[in-house]
Design an enzyme around this catalytic site. Structure first.
Site, mmCIF file in Angstrom:
data_model
loop_
_atom_site.group_PDB
_atom_site.id
_atom_site.type_symbol
_atom_site.label_atom_id
_atom_site.label_comp_id
_atom_site.label_asym_id
_atom_site.label_seq_id
_atom_site.Cartn_x
_atom_site.Cartn_y
_atom_site.Cartn_z
ATOM 1 N N SER A 305 12.162 -8.679 18.711
ATOM 2 C CA SER A 305 13.458 -8.924 17.777
ATOM 3 C C SER A 305 13.059 -7.302 16.877
ATOM 4 C CB SER A 305 12.501 -10.039 16.495
ATOM 5 O OG SER A 305 12.948 -10.312 15.147
ATOM 6 N N LYS A 330 13.608 -11.289 22.897
ATOM 7 C CA LYS A 330 13.960 -12.666 21.809
ATOM 8 C C LYS A 330 15.132 -11.504 21.020
ATOM 9 C CE LYS A 330 13.446 -14.296 17.490
ATOM 10 N NZ LYS A 330 14.662 -14.272 16.051
ATOM 11 N N GLN A 334 18.480 -15.647 13.161
ATOM 12 C CA GLN A 334 18.353 -16.978 12.456
ATOM 13 C C GLN A 334 18.363 -16.990 11.099
ATOM 14 O OE1 GLN A 334 15.429 -15.865 15.214
ATOM 15 N NE2 GLN A 334 16.227 -17.388 15.917
#
Length: 552
Positions: A305, A330, A334
């Site tokens: 991330s 990743k 979100q």
């Protein structure tokens, strides 16, 4: 915080267990307004809402009484889980604890504890926290909380959190058993906000190279990082090693703020884009404070991330040399939205792309289970042992301004590949780490020898003079055998270097905190040693890609 929950550098078997609960926060929406079932309030074109109708029918007609709220929660959970591995629903009673690591604090008394022999032992007190202020010490045993006995009752970590955490300003009364005293000590502690640091440690690796370990990208990460960087600069740091191994990510803004410190001029750091989210670009402003020094970033399969945003931007602009193994992969963004009851939904709304246009997201069409097991499959396929075992489709190939080939589609591939170390991997070493024998022994050892260890006034003294062999190591073998782990001589010999290093590192942590642990454990860390070696090279103007070929 339980000390055994900290992220350490682990041997082979620990690298295989990577959780998929990795989140990157872009923005926080306001609450939904309206009814509890707002998620299902829109009708279908045919004029009815199937989900609402089913739930209402069950509530009215099912043979037994049901918990409608629980059914709704379970339904939302299943819907989101079937979208992608990172969209999720968080119940109201879990949201606070889920958000705390990224918010950078929690409310409690400010101790690091360990449950030893069914008793809460204080490992350390948070500097400036309520417990340190009132006089709690490492080695103290908490035996009573608010008049209730908590020793010898089979207490668990979650029980300790329930007893000792609480609203800021509230009081908790404890009784403590302290070594050398016959009477219990009474303390009344006023709970406060306790910081959760995202910078695990920082120190000078050499006379001109600094090292900073980042465990997450939280609300306070940039401020912590700048404090650490400025302190290293005062110690003449001209080069920098940033360790992102095991860092699961966090806030996008924290990653872009750090990237800004290293990139000259106005350069694209990352952009995000989704079906309902127009392309949004993040740029450096040309006012970074470390735009010229040599830069090295350590990553592995646990780096995800926001870690991939930072390492991807620095790699794409040929600014840093990325060292280690392929990152998690990743690249979904979100967005968190709150419901009126205090629960929340984190919905994937966009993908992020590195400056060259790479999407780092690995495939997830085979389902969540396969997605979670993908890191284990890397080991089975030999990827963690050999860089040549990683294969990318030519359609995922990109080129940096400096001419270096990089790839998208499944994590950041390092410039310098460092295989996982299997030299110490055997049944004995796996057992003593998996069952916590090393850490338990070190807690006991420090507790029994506090006076003896008191001669080490500084970490430098400890690092130079404390020896684990032969006495400490032989005591550890006996301790392992007493815990029904029986090694043979071959396994002891092959794992001796690793275990000795971890014994010293864990003892150093109990005496000097994270600085002690990392200063010792990194002495046997291949990726770290490669970064240090490269930082000391005199031909600094040589291109990254040219140096890489000699390392693979």
């Amino acid at each position: 915080m339980d000390s055994e929950q900290r992220k350490n550098f682990r041997p082979l078997w620990y690298a295989l267990f990577i959780t998929a609960g990795i989140v990157i926060g872009v923005s926080l929406n306001g609450s939904f307004n309206g009814s509890r079932n707002i998620l299902f309030s829109r009708s279908t074109p045919s004029g009815f809402n199937k989900i609402n109708d089913v739930i209402n029918y069950i509530r009215q007609e099912y043979v037994d009484t049901i918990n409608q709220n629980q059914i709704v929660d379970n339904t939302i959970t299943q819907i989101l889980q079937n979208l992608d591995p990172h969209s999720s629903y968080i119940p109201a009673d879990e949201l606070k604890s889920v958000n705390e690591p990224l918010e950078g604090n929690f409310e409690g008394i400010g101790i690091e504890f360990h449950i030893q022999y069914d008793t809460i032992m204080v490992v350390s007190t948070i500097a400036g926290g309520p417990s340190e202020t009132i006089g709690l010490r490492p080695g103290d045993r908490i035996v009573e909380v608010d008049g209730k006995n908590v020793a010898g009752i089979g207490i668990k970590n979650e029980d300790v959190f329930k007893y000792l955490r609480g609203q800021e300003g509230s009081k908790v009364a404890i009784k403590v058993k302290r070594n050398g005293l016959t009477k219990l000590l009474d303390f009344t502690i006023i709970r406060g906000k306790i910081p959760i640091r995202s910078i695990e440690t920082s120190f000078m690796a050499t006379s001109n190279t600094g090292y900073i370990k980042i465990s997450r990208f939280a609300a306070n990460t940039y401020e912590e990082f700048m404090d650490a960087l400025n302190e290293l600069k005062k110690q003449s740091a001209q080069n920098l090693i940033i360790d992102l191994r095991g860092n699961p990510g966090g806030y996008l803004d924290a990653a872009t703020a750090l990237a800004n410190e290293f990139l000259k001029g106005k350069k694209l750091i990352v952009y995000t884009q989704g079906k309902a989210r127009p392309r949004k670009e993040y740029y450096s402003n040309g006012e970074g404070t470390f735009e010229n020094g040599k830069l090295f970033v350590l990553i592995d399969e646990g780096s995800a991330s926001a870690s991939e945003i930072l390492s991807g931007a620095l790699q794409d602009w040929d600014r840093a040399e990325i060292i280690g193994r392929r990152s998690f992969g990743k690249g979904l963004v979100q967005e968190q939205t709150l419901f009126p009851d205090g629960s929340a939904m984190r919905l994937t709304v966009a993908r992020y792309y590195t400056p060259t246009g790479r999407s780092i997201q690995k495939p997830y069409k085979e389902g969540t289970l396969a997605y979670d097991d993908e890191v284990i499959e890397r080991y089975k396929h030999g990827e963690m042992l050999n860089a040549d075992s990683t294969h990318f489709n030519d359609s995922l190939k990109y080129k940096t301004p400096g001419g270096k080939i990089v790839y998208g589609g499944g994590g950041i591939m390092p410039d310098v590949f460092v295989p996982i170390d299997t030299t110490s991997d055997n049944e004995f070493s796996r057992a003593v780490f998996a069952f916590g024998i090393v850490s338990k022994f070190c807690y006991d050892y420090v507790d029994r020898n506090r006076n003896l260890l008191g001669v080490y006034k500084t970490l430098d003294q400890f690092e130079k003079n404390f020896k684990t062999e032969p006495k400490v190591f032989s005591d550890f073998i006996a301790y392992a055998i007493s815990n029904k782990i029986r090694p043979d001589e071959k396994n002891i010999a092959s794992s001796k270097s690793l275990i000795s290093n971890q014994l010293k590192a864990n003892i150093a942590r109990l005496l000097f905190g994270n600085d002690g642990y990392y200063r010792i454990t990194l002495q046997e860390d291949k990726a770290y040693k490669i970064a240090v070696e490269l930082s000391e090279q005199t031909n600094a103007d040589k291109t990254v890609s040219a140096r890489v070929e000699t390392k693979k």
